[in-house]
Design a protein around this motif. Structure first.
Motif, mmCIF file in Angstrom:
data_model
loop_
_atom_site.group_PDB
_atom_site.id
_atom_site.type_symbol
_atom_site.label_atom_id
_atom_site.label_comp_id
_atom_site.label_asym_id
_atom_site.label_seq_id
_atom_site.Cartn_x
_atom_site.Cartn_y
_atom_site.Cartn_z
ATOM 1 N N MET A 120 0.785 -1.252 0.021
ATOM 2 C CA MET A 120 -0.013 -0.062 -0.001
ATOM 3 C C MET A 120 0.944 1.541 -0.077
ATOM 4 O O MET A 120 2.038 1.179 0.557
ATOM 5 C CB MET A 120 -0.992 0.023 1.099
ATOM 6 C CG MET A 120 -1.942 -1.001 1.362
ATOM 7 S SD MET A 120 -3.203 -1.046 -0.155
ATOM 8 C CE MET A 120 -4.425 0.261 0.855
ATOM 9 N N LEU A 165 -5.027 6.287 -0.110
ATOM 10 C CA LEU A 165 -4.245 5.045 -0.245
ATOM 11 C C LEU A 165 -4.269 4.222 -1.452
ATOM 12 O O LEU A 165 -5.664 4.368 -2.076
ATOM 13 C CB LEU A 165 -4.920 4.047 0.985
ATOM 14 C CG LEU A 165 -4.990 4.578 2.258
ATOM 15 C CD1 LEU A 165 -5.476 3.869 3.288
ATOM 16 C CD2 LEU A 165 -3.525 5.014 2.841
ATOM 17 N N THR A 173 0.530 5.335 0.581
ATOM 18 C CA THR A 173 -0.123 6.548 1.248
ATOM 19 C C THR A 173 0.477 7.878 0.599
ATOM 20 O O THR A 173 1.780 8.322 0.863
ATOM 21 C CB THR A 173 0.071 6.517 2.821
ATOM 22 O OG1 THR A 173 -0.338 5.150 3.252
ATOM 23 C CG2 THR A 173 -0.695 7.698 3.078
#
Length: 316
Positions: free
Chosen positions: A1, A12, A3
């Motif tokens: 992931m 995200l 950010t």
């Protein structure tokens, strides 16, 4: 992931889940608001763990948008056979880029560039990678998403290039989900709506009460829709009256078509900027393109295409 951050805003991104956006929210909701405040329906932990794009906040649509009837279409004399299942799933859905990992090409604190390469002859064993004559997209191409979070909101620039040695049909867009609360409404200027059959495939382009309702501000609770709209002016305003929040969706050409999915009794809806109507390839083959604009394009070898979309919050 990955950010992305800018001020109070957060995004995200899940490159490994079809290059999807997993969330777009304000970290602090503001006075009297819940924190965080989500502009798109956030992915659940279960959806992320399962790598399920349908559980994400938004995912890219390439090399076509929505369904292709029976997973088949004819192009330049060749029948292209796409992966499909049974029942309604026999209609190929949303292309294949949303089902494959994307590669992080570049990133900063508030921006991210993702790259995708489709190699039909690599023999990875996946149906969508099959060679011509098999079940898959037989055209080699690459694509990028450039995602930026800034003072105005969240923008995505979509880009693709035909790497095949022959022309390639192509359509693209994004598939965002939005939170839905009582009284949520959406306004957009469109010309007409595609009526659908029992399998959610377009059969005729007509006037419809939803067209006028969208002009004035359609209350989602009043309509049960899963339809394409033509003549979209590339803007849609979403309002959550109980939260005093508004979100403007803007797009550039050729994202000239609009899909609204708002079935009753679910806590989300979809408002999608796309470049082609559902089943555009078969509508074109049937001659409908001579009478109406169904979108989509054909890219010559080496030719590129791009478009931009943005979600622009208006905070009360």
């Amino acid at each position: 992931m990955v950010t992305l951050t800018h001020g109070n805003a957060r995004v995200l991104v899940a490159p490994h889940v079809g290059g999807s956006i997993a969330a777009f929210y304000d970290e602090n909701g503001g006075a009297g608001m819940e924190a965080p405040f989500h502009w798109l329906r956030p992915a659940t932990r279960a959806a992320i763990d399962a790598r399920d794009p349908l559980g994400m906040a938004s995912f890219p649509l390439m090399p076509y948008c929505n369904r292709i009837r029976d997973g088949r279409f004819r192009f330049e004399g060749e029948m292209i056979d796409l992966p499909s299942g049974t029942g309604q799933l026999r209609h190929a859905l949303h292309g294949h880029a949303w089902r494959r990992p994307w590669t992080v090409e570049a990133r900063t604190e508030n921006s991210l560039t993702l790259h995708f390469l489709h190699e039909p002859d690599t023999g990875h064993g996946a149906a969508h990678d099959a060679a011509p004559g098999g079940k898959g997209w037989p055209f080699r191409y690459e694509a990028r998403q450039h995602i930026v979070l800034d003072d105005t909101g969240l923008s995505v620039r979509l880009w693709a290039r035909n790497l095949a040695t022959r022309p390639m049909p192509f359509g693209f867009g994004h598939h965002p989900y939005y939170p839905r609360t009582p009284g949520t409404r959406i306004a957009a200027r469109v010309r007409a709506m595609w009526e659908i059959d029992a399998e959610v495939l377009p059969v005729s382009l007509n006037a419809h009460p939803a067209v006028d309702a969208l002009q004035a501000g359609l209350v989602l609770d009043d309509f049960d829709l899963d339809n394409n709209f033509s003549g979209w002016r590339r803007e849609a305003l979403i309002e959550w009256p109980q939260h005093a929040r508004r979100l403007m969706l803007r797009a550039s050409a050729p994202l000239d078509f609009f899909v609204l999915f708002s079935p009753p009794d679910i806590p989300y809806f979809c408002a999608e900027p796309v470049s082609n109507t559902t089943d555009w390839l078969n509508l074109t083959h049937a001659g409908a393109a001579e009478r109406i604009d169904v979108g989509g394009t054909v890219l010559a070898p080496g030719e590129t295409i791009e478009a931009q979309l943005a979600w622009l919050p208006e905070r009360g």
